[in-house]
Design a protein around this motif. Structure first.
Motif, PDB file in Angstrom:
ATOM      1  N   ASP A 122      22.658  -6.528 -15.296  1.00 50.92           N
ATOM      2  CA  ASP A 122      22.286  -5.421 -13.919  1.00 50.92           C
ATOM      3  C   ASP A 122      23.676  -5.282 -13.203  1.00 50.92           C
ATOM      4  OD1 ASP A 122      20.835  -4.170 -12.077  1.00 50.92           O
ATOM      5  OD2 ASP A 122      19.982  -5.873 -11.089  1.00 50.92           O
ATOM      6  N   HIS A 123      24.043  -3.980 -12.991  1.00 54.03           N
ATOM      7  CA  HIS A 123      25.043  -3.426 -12.275  1.00 54.03           C
ATOM      8  C   HIS A 123      26.141  -3.588 -13.456  1.00 54.03           C
ATOM      9  CE1 HIS A 123      22.862  -2.805  -8.487  1.00 54.03           C
ATOM     10  NE2 HIS A 123      22.482  -4.204  -8.329  1.00 54.03           N
ATOM     11  N   GLY A 124      26.443  -4.763 -13.788  1.00 55.84           N
ATOM     12  CA  GLY A 124      27.490  -4.667 -14.882  1.00 55.84           C
ATOM     13  C   GLY A 124      28.983  -4.942 -14.555  1.00 55.84           C
ATOM     14  N   THR A 125      29.574  -4.359 -13.495  1.00 55.78           N
ATOM     15  CA  THR A 125      30.732  -4.578 -13.082  1.00 55.78           C
ATOM     16  C   THR A 125      31.327  -5.754 -12.706  1.00 55.78           C
ATOM     17  OG1 THR A 125      30.794  -2.099 -12.004  1.00 55.78           O
ATOM     18  CG2 THR A 125      32.546  -3.655 -11.471  1.00 55.78           C
ATOM     19  N   GLY A 126      32.481  -6.293 -13.799  1.00 53.25           N
ATOM     20  CA  GLY A 126      33.020  -7.563 -13.592  1.00 53.25           C
ATOM     21  C   GLY A 126      32.584  -8.597 -14.363  1.00 53.25           C
ATOM     22  N   VAL A 127      31.302  -8.330 -15.232  1.00 52.66           N
ATOM     23  CA  VAL A 127      30.608  -9.470 -16.187  1.00 52.66           C
ATOM     24  C   VAL A 127      31.808  -9.478 -17.132  1.00 52.66           C
ATOM     25  CG1 VAL A 127      28.825  -9.536 -17.814  1.00 52.66           C
ATOM     26  CG2 VAL A 127      28.431  -8.816 -15.518  1.00 52.66           C
TER      27      VAL A 127
END
Length: 212
Positions: A122-127
């Motif tokens: 979810d959202h994804g950024t920084g994973v």
């Protein structure tokens, strides 16, 4: 006359058909390998990823919107493409694809990581998902989640996350540990030891606050 015709046919079969088969066989092996490594199952797994996003995100209006706009779905699809090349020992190509995916989506997944179909980022950024990490189907990872290592050790050095887990925003799950099925990791937690199935872990370092 028949004898000479037979000799010519054997020579033709030996020189041309045999060489053609040698040339075609690597291509056949490549096709089989691609199928086995998941590229042949690409669209089936994509459908499962989209279904997971639809199930877990109340803001998702329809599957077509998810396909076009969800960076987590894009990251997983590109990861599976990269993993196919990685298993074909085209590791540089795989790394280039993974870095391209990181540029597009903000999600960094090593090509060797094992991620089941039906995972939702979810959202994804920084994973960030490390090389030897494993993630089971139905698991949800929020932005800033890390499945990483703790040092320079070799071999299995990243977490194994079971099925239907929740890794909340900013959580860090580090080292060769196991997060059991249906477990939940709280936002910002730093997990350094195993989490039992159905348990909830929070804090720095993480502690178990709920068991079923």
């Amino acid at each position: 006359m028949l004898f000479f015709c037979s000799i010519k046919w054997l020579a033709f079969n030996r020189l041309f058909v045999y060489n053609l088969d040698v040339a075609v066989n690597p291509f056949r092996r490549l096709c089989v390998e691609c199928k086995d490594t998941g590229i042949g199952m690409f669209f089936k797994r994509l459908r499962l990823d989209i279904a997971a996003a639809k199930q877990n995100d109340p803001a998702a209006r329809n599957k077509f919107e998810i396909f076009l706009t969800y960076s987590g779905v894009h990251a997983l699809s590109l990861h599976r493409l990269a993993k196919g090349f990685y298993k074909l020992r085209l590791k540089l190509v795989a790394r280039i694809i993974s870095q391209f995916a990181r540029f597009l989506t903000g999600v960094e997944i090593h090509p060797a990581a094992e991620i089941a179909a039906g995972v939702f980022i979810d959202h994804g950024t920084g994973v960030v998902i490390g090389e030897t990490a494993k993630v089971g189907t139905g698991t949800v990872l929020y932005h800033g989640a890390t499945l990483g290592g703790t040092g320079k050790e070799k071999g299995k050095r990243h977490p194994t996350v079971g099925e239907h887990c929740v890794i909340s925003a900013g959580a860090k799950v580090l080292g060769n540990i196991t997060v059991g099925d249906y477990a939940k990791i709280g936002a910002g937690a730093v997990v350094l030891c195993d989490v039992p199935p159905y348990a909830t872990a929070v804090g720095v370092p993480a502690r178990i606050i709920k068991r079923i």
